[in-house]
Design an enzyme around this catalytic site. Sequence first.
Site, PDB file in Angstrom:
ATOM      1  N   ASP A 136      16.081  -3.294   0.030  1.00 49.39           N
ATOM      2  CA  ASP A 136      15.809  -4.622  -0.546  1.00 49.39           C
ATOM      3  C   ASP A 136      15.029  -4.401  -1.834  1.00 49.39           C
ATOM      4  O   ASP A 136      14.489  -3.308  -2.075  1.00 49.39           O
ATOM      5  CB  ASP A 136      15.025  -5.503   0.435  1.00 49.39           C
ATOM      6  CG  ASP A 136      13.673  -4.921   0.811  1.00 49.39           C
ATOM      7  OD1 ASP A 136      13.610  -3.698   1.070  1.00 49.39           O
ATOM      8  OD2 ASP A 136      12.672  -5.661   0.835  1.00 49.39           O
ATOM      9  N   GLU A 201      11.234  -4.539   3.218  1.00 51.52           N
ATOM     10  CA  GLU A 201      10.006  -3.849   2.812  1.00 51.52           C
ATOM     11  C   GLU A 201       9.226  -4.637   1.766  1.00 51.52           C
ATOM     12  O   GLU A 201       8.003  -4.732   1.832  1.00 51.52           O
ATOM     13  CB  GLU A 201      10.354  -2.455   2.259  1.00 51.52           C
ATOM     14  CG  GLU A 201       9.147  -1.537   2.114  1.00 51.52           C
ATOM     15  CD  GLU A 201       8.381  -1.702   0.811  1.00 51.52           C
ATOM     16  OE1 GLU A 201       7.247  -1.216   0.740  1.00 51.52           O
ATOM     17  OE2 GLU A 201       8.897  -2.337  -0.141  1.00 51.52           O
TER      18      GLU A 201
HETATM   19  N1  LIG Z   1       5.406   2.366  -4.208  1.00 49.33           N
HETATM   20  C1  LIG Z   1       4.447   2.317  -3.148  1.00 49.33           C
HETATM   21  C2  LIG Z   1       3.754   0.978  -3.072  1.00 49.33           C
HETATM   22  C3  LIG Z   1       4.641  -0.036  -2.443  1.00 49.33           C
HETATM   23  C4  LIG Z   1       4.065  -1.403  -2.635  1.00 49.33           C
HETATM   24  O1  LIG Z   1       4.105  -1.939  -3.726  1.00 49.33           O
HETATM   25  N2  LIG Z   1       3.530  -1.981  -1.565  1.00 49.33           N
HETATM   26  C5  LIG Z   1       2.895  -3.268  -1.598  1.00 49.33           C
HETATM   27  C6  LIG Z   1       2.727  -3.651  -0.159  1.00 49.33           C
HETATM   28  C7  LIG Z   1       1.723  -4.717   0.105  1.00 49.33           C
HETATM   29  C8  LIG Z   1       0.428  -4.524   0.401  1.00 49.33           C
HETATM   30  N3  LIG Z   1      -0.093  -5.730   0.608  1.00 49.33           N
HETATM   31  C9  LIG Z   1       0.850  -6.612   0.420  1.00 49.33           C
HETATM   32  N4  LIG Z   1       1.973  -5.981   0.148  1.00 49.33           N
HETATM   33  C10 LIG Z   1       1.573  -3.180  -2.325  1.00 49.33           C
HETATM   34  O2  LIG Z   1       1.157  -4.193  -2.905  1.00 49.33           O
HETATM   35  O3  LIG Z   1       0.934  -2.121  -2.317  1.00 49.33           O
HETATM   36 ZN   LIG Z   2       9.460   0.498  -2.262  1.00 52.49          ZN
HETATM   37 ZN   LIG Z   3       8.474  -2.185  -3.974  1.00 50.98          ZN
END
Ligand SMILES: NCCCC(=O)N[C@@H](Cc1c[nH]cn1)C(=O)O
Ligand SMILES: [Zn+2]
Ligand SMILES: [Zn+2]
Length: 509
Positions: A136, A201
């Site tokens: 996604d 994700e």
């Molecule tokens: N590339 C690795 C980081 C992936 C990412 O962006 N994860 C989000 C997940 C998240 C955490 N709290 C809400 N969503 C992030 O913001 O780190």
């Molecule tokens: Zn990712």
């Molecule tokens: Zn991402």
Amino acid sequence: MECVKTLTTSRNNERFHRQEEMLAVIFLAIILGINAHPFDELHQYVDEHVEDYVQALREWVAVESDSSDATKRPDLHRMMDMTAEKLKNMGGEVEMVDIGSQELPDGTTIPLPKVVTAQIGKDSNKHTVCIYGHVDVQPAKKEDGWATDPYNLTDIDGKLYGRGSSDNKAPVLAWMHAVEAYQALDLDLPVNVKFLIEGMEETGSNGLDTMIVAKRDTFFSDVDYIIISDCGWLSRKPALTYGTRGNCYFFAEVEGPKQDLHSGVYGGTVIEPMTDLIGILDSLISPNGKILVPGIREAVAPFSDEEWKMYQDIDFNIETFKSKIGVSQLMYNNKVDLLSHRWRHPTVSIHGIEGAFSASGSKTVIPAKVTGKFSIRQVPDMDPAMVKKQVTDYLNSVFGKRKSPNKLKVTMIIGAKPWLADTKHALYEAGRAAVKRVFQMEPDLIREGGTIPIAQTFQDVTGKSIIMLPIGGFDDGLHSQNEKMNRYNYIEGTKLFISYLHEVAEIKE
Ligand SMILES: NCCCC(=O)N[C@@H](Cc1c[nH]cn1)C(=O)O
Ligand SMILES: [Zn+2]
Ligand SMILES: [Zn+2]
């Protein structure tokens, strides 16, 4: 006497020669052993299929698999079908796991995208790895400021622009291409490979935790190691990632009058919810980045000398970092402080205020109810449940001192744990060896400031060791306009995965 001496000398010589011969044989065996793995053929195969790989990525990027937009759900289902199809064509034993449905803000429910699992190889004499990834993507529109159509993969100077190219479609495809290369050359796959590919994700891996728990004694029972390639390098140098921060995400709602008011008519008479909210938000962090919530800083694992040394050795240029994000000054001016505050110290970020006036123009409103949204990226040894209590108690106490008649409600809506691996684990040794073979250099050992909540869930539920093996570039622009994947990273990354499968097979455990 002379005769005995001569005999002894000649026996010694004979033994010495035999030892020499044996050493030569062992040396030759080692050399042959190393050369026995046909990396050259595999790498050549990859080089001969570059355009096929780019085309595969083009087809995947063309699917608007935005998990945050319910109207795009059919595209997301199609993306999961395409993923399953690809794995079936590779000879995988594929299952599309139903993980239930999702309730939308309007109360309606829609099915979640199925999680695709696959198994390739079932040799009990081999290790089994599970590759986790997602297909996604974040939302993207050309009018957001993209130079090209985000869903039409566009190659400009070796940079493949398109939404989801680096996050996380190319890395997922690269793993598939690595397995396919072994298959196409009729080579024995060094390990059994399982795939677990999800489609939620980007919106919090809805339904995945439950599925991992449900599959602990089936799908995961024979998995030895979990590999995640959903992150990027820090510089132009390859890297192995051994930690991610967690995230505690809060809503602070301040409610006052029963409706929005005119600031000319009522300003000066009412205690405004927005003023209260700004006041309490301002109490979270000092201008120089010190978290003011009692107990938070004390919970952070001490920064050891060994860690300091590791950070010192990392290839990172502060000026490049500054120019990449377009700022003239940072919170810290030296590499170790900057990286450690990016990766292994907590921070507070204020994201927005729901209910606030934010459109263009100059509306003179007093909003009646506002909700501040902020998060605390947390690190070992902080605990989300403790952070929730510390933040809630603190904000209530700060708010209490204001003697405001308004009502404050603090809720923590996400409590994602940080993840940390042992860089001395054999998985990391294997990573170093694979990087050295493909890139002829040592990888940087890095952490990630962002959060991959599912990493700690995998570790907690399955008890298996995890490695994050990134292939994305440092400037890929994930979640941003003009996201791209370098051809170089995609192709050499595929070779890295080929080598990594071999190195994991060599782990003696
Ligand atoms: N590339 C690795 C980081 C992936 C990412 O962006 N994860 C989000 C997940 C998240 C955490 N709290 C809400 N969503 C992030 O913001 O780190
Ligand atoms: Zn990712
Ligand atoms: Zn991402």
